[in-house]
Design a protein around this motif. Structure first.
Motif, PDB file in Angstrom:
ATOM      1  N   UNK A 100     -22.210  21.601  -4.511  1.00  0.00           N
ATOM      2  CA  UNK A 100     -23.303  22.519  -4.207  1.00  0.00           C
ATOM      3  C   UNK A 100     -23.022  23.205  -2.878  1.00  0.00           C
ATOM      4  N   UNK A 101     -23.217  24.510  -2.852  1.00  0.00           N
ATOM      5  CA  UNK A 101     -23.017  25.278  -1.620  1.00  0.00           C
ATOM      6  C   UNK A 101     -24.240  26.146  -1.365  1.00  0.00           C
ATOM      7  N   UNK A 102     -24.908  25.861  -0.261  1.00  0.00           N
ATOM      8  CA  UNK A 102     -26.061  26.643   0.194  1.00  0.00           C
ATOM      9  C   UNK A 102     -27.099  26.819  -0.925  1.00  0.00           C
ATOM     10  N   UNK A 103     -27.410  25.737  -1.607  1.00  0.00           N
ATOM     11  CA  UNK A 103     -28.391  25.765  -2.691  1.00  0.00           C
ATOM     12  C   UNK A 103     -29.800  25.958  -2.129  1.00  0.00           C
ATOM     13  N   UNK A 146     -30.715  25.593   1.709  1.00  0.00           N
ATOM     14  CA  UNK A 146     -29.287  25.589   2.045  1.00  0.00           C
ATOM     15  C   UNK A 146     -28.633  24.227   1.877  1.00  0.00           C
ATOM     16  N   UNK A 147     -28.728  23.652   0.668  1.00  0.00           N
ATOM     17  CA  UNK A 147     -28.179  22.327   0.409  1.00  0.00           C
ATOM     18  C   UNK A 147     -26.676  22.415   0.142  1.00  0.00           C
ATOM     19  N   UNK A 176     -32.521  29.449  -8.768  1.00  0.00           N
ATOM     20  CA  UNK A 176     -31.894  28.864  -7.596  1.00  0.00           C
ATOM     21  C   UNK A 176     -30.919  29.854  -6.967  1.00  0.00           C
ATOM     22  N   UNK A 177     -30.794  29.781  -5.645  1.00  0.00           N
ATOM     23  CA  UNK A 177     -29.781  30.545  -4.945  1.00  0.00           C
ATOM     24  C   UNK A 177     -28.635  29.638  -4.545  1.00  0.00           C
ATOM     25  N   UNK A 216     -37.848  17.934   4.068  1.00  0.00           N
ATOM     26  CA  UNK A 216     -38.273  19.314   4.321  1.00  0.00           C
ATOM     27  C   UNK A 216     -37.219  20.317   3.873  1.00  0.00           C
ATOM     28  N   UNK A 217     -36.615  20.038   2.707  1.00  0.00           N
ATOM     29  CA  UNK A 217     -35.686  20.971   2.096  1.00  0.00           C
ATOM     30  C   UNK A 217     -34.270  20.942   2.652  1.00  0.00           C
ATOM     31  N   UNK A 218     -33.998  20.004   3.554  1.00  0.00           N
ATOM     32  CA  UNK A 218     -32.679  19.917   4.196  1.00  0.00           C
ATOM     33  C   UNK A 218     -32.059  18.566   3.876  1.00  0.00           C
ATOM     34  N   UNK A 219     -30.784  18.564   3.540  1.00  0.00           N
ATOM     35  CA  UNK A 219     -30.072  17.342   3.193  1.00  0.00           C
ATOM     36  C   UNK A 219     -29.281  16.826   4.395  1.00  0.00           C
ATOM     37  N   UNK A 220     -29.358  15.517   4.622  1.00  0.00           N
ATOM     38  CA  UNK A 220     -28.600  14.926   5.736  1.00  0.00           C
ATOM     39  C   UNK A 220     -27.963  13.616   5.293  1.00  0.00           C
TER      40      UNK A 220
END
Length: 223
Positions: free
Chosen positions: A7-10, A26-27, A61-62, A219-223
């Motif tokens: 996945x790039x910038x999902x 932006x996953x 999805x983007x 909150x929509x961000x992957x870490x």
């Protein structure tokens, strides 16, 4: 070795009442063959939305989604269906078994759709169900099975076509702790045994710790 998923910038946004809600922001994620990854986050964090993206279950999805090296985000409906059929398996929180078919038939059907001969499909179904402790329940319909047994049938169904990637959305979230531990143990054993990769969404830290790697969605961000 090529990634099973990349996945790039999902991104994914929804508009409700004139307000835009950014669910995924932006996953970036790469999963390699045989790797079991826990997607950890509280309810409402976007885990299911992310799994729907990876599973090619809806649009909107983007970013970029590659499944087994094939770019999927711009594929048409037929191509997405083929990718799901040939490369992916799904386990949901609720088993979604077909109520008019017995345990063996529920595991046979996806194989028939993939073109597997019936005799071979039935043998594979019996092998999986027996490995999950259901060899004596092959001809029982879902209404005759306990919740844990139903979820084991769902696991067998997901693995029937030996997918390169299994996607699981809170696969034991509807079970008590003892049954949950047993089903997850059997699930992980079978996934590892056939060399599949897996992305497993959960809010349970204890269960996530049993997997190869943990990524956190907040909150929509992957870490």
């Amino acid at each position: 070795m090529a990634p099973v998923v990349e996945l790039k910038q999902l991104t994914r946004s929804f508009t409700q009442g004139g307000v835009t809600i950014d669910v995924l922001r932006g996953i970036d994620l790469t999963i390699m063959p045989g790797e079991i990854v826990a997607l950890l986050g509280p309810s409402g964090s976007g885990k299911s939305t992310m799994l729907q993206a990876v599973g090619l279950l809806e649009g909107g999805f983007g970013g970029e989604i590659a499944i087994c090296g094939k770019q999927a985000e711009k594929s048409n409906g037929d191509a997405r269906t083929a990718l799901r059929r040939d490369h992916l398996g799904f386990v949901y929180q609720f088993h979604h078994l077909l109520p008019d078919f017995d345990a063996r038939e529920n595991v046979v059907l996806p194989q028939l759709v993939a073109g597997v001969p019936r005799a071979e499909a039935e043998a594979r179904a019996e092998e999986l169900l027996s490995a999950l402790g259901l060899g004596h329940r092959l001809t029982h319909r879902p209404s005759q099975l306990s919740g844990g047994e139903q979820q084991r049938v769902a696991v067998a169904r997901a693995l029937a076509n030996k997918p390169q990637l299994v996607l699981a959305d809170e696969p034991t979230g509807n079970l008590d702790e003892v049954t949950s531990d047993r089903v997850l143990e059997e699930f992980l054993r079978l996934v590892r045994g056939q060399g599949s990769a897996a992305l497993i969404a959960t809010h349970n830290e204890r269960l996530a710790a049993r997997m190869d790697r943990v990524v956190r969605l907040h909150e929509g961000v992957l870490s």
